[in-house]
Design an enzyme around this catalytic site. Structure first.
Site, PDB file in Angstrom:
ATOM      1  NE  ARG A  19      10.341  -5.570  85.000  1.00 40.81           N
ATOM      2  CZ  ARG A  19       9.361  -6.019  85.613  1.00 40.81           C
ATOM      3  NH1 ARG A  19       8.502  -5.301  86.353  1.00 40.81           N
ATOM      4  NH2 ARG A  19       9.064  -7.102  85.374  1.00 40.81           N
ATOM      5  CB  ILE A  21      13.043  -2.295  94.301  1.00 35.81           C
ATOM      6  CG1 ILE A  21      12.162  -1.538  94.734  1.00 35.81           C
ATOM      7  CG2 ILE A  21      14.030  -2.411  95.363  1.00 35.81           C
ATOM      8  CD1 ILE A  21      11.145  -2.546  95.651  1.00 35.81           C
ATOM      9  NE  ARG A  41      12.790 -12.684  83.718  1.00 42.12           N
ATOM     10  CZ  ARG A  41      11.576 -13.073  84.346  1.00 42.12           C
ATOM     11  NH1 ARG A  41      11.541 -14.433  84.552  1.00 42.12           N
ATOM     12  NH2 ARG A  41      10.628 -12.382  84.561  1.00 42.12           N
ATOM     13  CB  VAL A  61      16.147 -16.562  90.203  1.00 43.31           C
ATOM     14  CG1 VAL A  61      16.962 -15.067  89.984  1.00 43.31           C
ATOM     15  CG2 VAL A  61      14.594 -15.922  90.280  1.00 43.31           C
ATOM     16  CE1 TYR A 152       6.052 -10.514  96.818  1.00 47.54           C
ATOM     17  CE2 TYR A 152       5.126  -9.694  98.418  1.00 47.54           C
ATOM     18  CZ  TYR A 152       6.147  -9.421  97.563  1.00 47.54           C
ATOM     19  OH  TYR A 152       6.852  -8.283  97.494  1.00 47.54           O
ATOM     20  CE  LYS A 156       9.332 -10.685  98.274  1.00 50.98           C
ATOM     21  NZ  LYS A 156      10.590 -10.638  97.604  1.00 50.98           N
TER      22      LYS A 156
HETATM   23  P1  NAP Z   1       9.420  -5.140  89.591  1.00 52.72           P
HETATM   24  O1  NAP Z   1       9.401  -3.848  88.900  1.00 52.72           O
HETATM   25  O2  NAP Z   1       7.956  -6.136  88.929  1.00 52.72           O
HETATM   26  O3  NAP Z   1      10.681  -6.087  89.217  1.00 52.72           O
HETATM   27  C1  NAP Z   1      10.921  -7.402  89.175  1.00 52.72           C
HETATM   28  C2  NAP Z   1      12.305  -7.576  88.824  1.00 52.72           C
HETATM   29  O4  NAP Z   1      12.401  -9.112  89.189  1.00 52.72           O
HETATM   30  C3  NAP Z   1      12.449  -7.653  87.331  1.00 52.72           C
HETATM   31  O5  NAP Z   1      13.676  -7.125  86.963  1.00 52.72           O
HETATM   32  C4  NAP Z   1      12.181  -9.088  86.872  1.00 52.72           C
HETATM   33  O6  NAP Z   1      12.852  -9.440  85.624  1.00 52.72           O
HETATM   34  C5  NAP Z   1      12.830  -9.716  88.020  1.00 52.72           C
HETATM   35  N1  NAP Z   1      12.431 -11.114  87.821  1.00 52.72           N
HETATM   36  C6  NAP Z   1      10.949 -11.651  88.001  1.00 52.72           C
HETATM   37  N2  NAP Z   1      11.086 -12.922  88.108  1.00 52.72           N
HETATM   38  C7  NAP Z   1      12.345 -13.368  87.704  1.00 52.72           C
HETATM   39  C8  NAP Z   1      13.179 -14.465  87.449  1.00 52.72           C
HETATM   40  N3  NAP Z   1      12.078 -15.720  87.641  1.00 52.72           N
HETATM   41  N4  NAP Z   1      14.093 -14.700  87.187  1.00 52.72           N
HETATM   42  C9  NAP Z   1      14.889 -13.624  87.252  1.00 52.72           C
HETATM   43  N5  NAP Z   1      14.409 -12.258  87.183  1.00 52.72           N
HETATM   44  C10 NAP Z   1      13.050 -12.106  87.438  1.00 52.72           C
HETATM   45  O7  NAP Z   1       9.340  -5.384  91.105  1.00 52.72           O
HETATM   46  P2  NAP Z   1       9.823  -4.450  92.333  1.00 52.72           P
HETATM   47  O8  NAP Z   1       8.460  -3.619  92.593  1.00 52.72           O
HETATM   48  O9  NAP Z   1      11.015  -3.687  91.696  1.00 52.72           O
HETATM   49  O10 NAP Z   1      10.266  -5.467  93.307  1.00 52.72           O
HETATM   50  C11 NAP Z   1      11.715  -5.886  93.687  1.00 52.72           C
HETATM   51  C12 NAP Z   1      11.802  -6.536  94.881  1.00 52.72           C
HETATM   52  O11 NAP Z   1      11.330  -5.806  95.881  1.00 52.72           O
HETATM   53  C13 NAP Z   1      10.829  -7.918  94.681  1.00 52.72           C
HETATM   54  O12 NAP Z   1      11.406  -9.085  95.256  1.00 52.72           O
HETATM   55  C14 NAP Z   1       9.587  -7.415  95.524  1.00 52.72           C
HETATM   56  O13 NAP Z   1       8.839  -8.632  95.990  1.00 52.72           O
HETATM   57  C15 NAP Z   1      10.159  -6.590  96.625  1.00 52.72           C
HETATM   58  N6  NAP Z   1       9.160  -5.653  97.143  1.00 52.72           N
HETATM   59  C16 NAP Z   1       8.594  -4.689  96.404  1.00 52.72           C
HETATM   60  C17 NAP Z   1       7.599  -3.562  96.819  1.00 52.72           C
HETATM   61  C18 NAP Z   1       7.155  -2.707  96.141  1.00 52.72           C
HETATM   62  O14 NAP Z   1       6.034  -1.677  96.538  1.00 52.72           O
HETATM   63  N7  NAP Z   1       7.355  -2.635  94.920  1.00 52.72           N
HETATM   64  C19 NAP Z   1       7.611  -3.730  98.416  1.00 52.72           C
HETATM   65  C20 NAP Z   1       8.096  -4.902  99.016  1.00 52.72           C
HETATM   66  C21 NAP Z   1       9.008  -5.721  98.554  1.00 52.72           C
HETATM   67  P3  NAP Z   1      12.008  -9.033  84.087  1.00 52.72           P
HETATM   68  O15 NAP Z   1      12.158  -7.520  83.689  1.00 52.72           O
HETATM   69  O16 NAP Z   1      12.793  -9.740  83.321  1.00 52.72           O
HETATM   70  O17 NAP Z   1      10.623  -9.340  84.363  1.00 52.72           O
END
Ligand code: NAP
Length: 246
Positions: A19, A21, A41, A61, A152, A156
């Site tokens: 899901r 990004i 997962r 991971v 966090y 990062k």
């Molecule tokens: P998200 O919607 O919460 O999705 C997180 C993804 O990581 C999901 O596919 C989740 O899998 C997977 N995940 C979490 N823990 C895991 C683990 N232990 N092993 C394997 N997979 C795992 O997050 P997002 O907003 O798309 O963010 C993606 C990345 O961008 C992250 O690193 C986040 O820190 C970074 N980021 C996001 C934002 C933002 O505004 N959203 C801004 C800056 C940076 P499940 O579906 O199985 O839980």
């Protein structure tokens, strides 16, 4: 010699592609002609990714054996992974005085150690192939800091040191290592903020809007492309100007 990563048949593995990004990154690479191993997962996510034309692999991971098995499965089916995107990440936001060991360990194990595990296994194949692209998804928070997000932000900003070390360690093998640092991305999370909070955030962003996930994904595709062959050890902010200067 100029790296030829970015050719149509190249294989990319994206962690956390169920899901958000990660799914946008997987989709952008697929649209660019790559073979995409998308990690998830759950059985349901695996079925959905397969239906969308990705090669789904299970990957936790925080577990080195699971990371290694995910690469093994992807490579057995598609060939050597030459682009790896360490995207999987979590938050456990809490003020420092209330932060538990579990809050610290979970975030560092997933975001930082998890990304290192991905890079370690990816580098094994890339060194053999004499080419490769490592891409780490960080955050503007890792550069600016953020109250209530010390765990966090540490995870990062740690990715910056990791990527720059790998850029030095692996550059001679034709492998680049870069960081993408998104700012606020348009997600369910940002949509749920109050109008006042949204306005406060938007007033700090020179471009005056949140990012689309696809705008983060497009930068990843660029970093994997032949056009980025001489780009390594960089932090590319995709944040509308929020974190500039860091
Ligand atoms: P998200 O919607 O919460 O999705 C997180 C993804 O990581 C999901 O596919 C989740 O899998 C997977 N995940 C979490 N823990 C895991 C683990 N232990 N092993 C394997 N997979 C795992 O997050 P997002 O907003 O798309 O963010 C993606 C990345 O961008 C992250 O690193 C986040 O820190 C970074 N980021 C996001 C934002 C933002 O505004 N959203 C801004 C800056 C940076 P499940 O579906 O199985 O839980």
């Amino acid at each position: 010699m100029v790296s030829t990563v970015g050719a149509m048949s190249d294989v990319v593995l994206v962690t956390g592609a169920s899901r958000g990004i990660g799914l946008a990154i997987a989709s952008a690479f697929k649209a660019a002609g790559y073979q995409v191993a998308a990690t998830c997962r759950s059985e349901d996510d695996s079925a959905a990714l397969a239906a969308a034309g990705f090669f789904p692999v299970t990957c936790e991971v925080t577990d080195a054996a699971s990371v290694d098995a995910a690469f093994d499965a992807a490579e057995a089916a598609l060939g050597p992974v030459t682009v790896a995107v360490a995207n999987a990440g979590i938050t456990r936001d809490v003020l420092i005085l209330r932060m538990s060991d579990e809050d610290i360990d979970a975030v560092l194990q997933t975001n930082l150690a998890g990304s290192l595990r991905v890079a370690r296994r990816a580098a094994k194949s890339m060194v053999r192939a004499k080419r490769g692209r490592l891409i780490f998804i960080s955050s503007v928070v890792g550069l600016l800091g953020s109250a209530g997000q010390a765990n966090y932000a540490a995870s990062k900003s740690g990715l910056v040191g990791a990527a720059r070390s790998l850029a030095r360690e692996l550059g001679g093998r034709g492998i680049t290592a870069n960081v993408v640092a998104p700012g606020f991305v348009e997600t369910d999370m940002t949509a749920a903020l109050t109008p006042e909070r949204q306005q406060a955030i938007l007033s700090q962003i020179p471009l005056g809007r949140y990012a689309q996930s696809s705008e983060v994904a497009d930068v990843c595709v660029f970093l994997a492309s032949p056009a980025a062959a001489y780009v390594t050890g960089c932090v590319v902010n995709v944040d509308g100007g929020l974190g500039m200067g860091h």
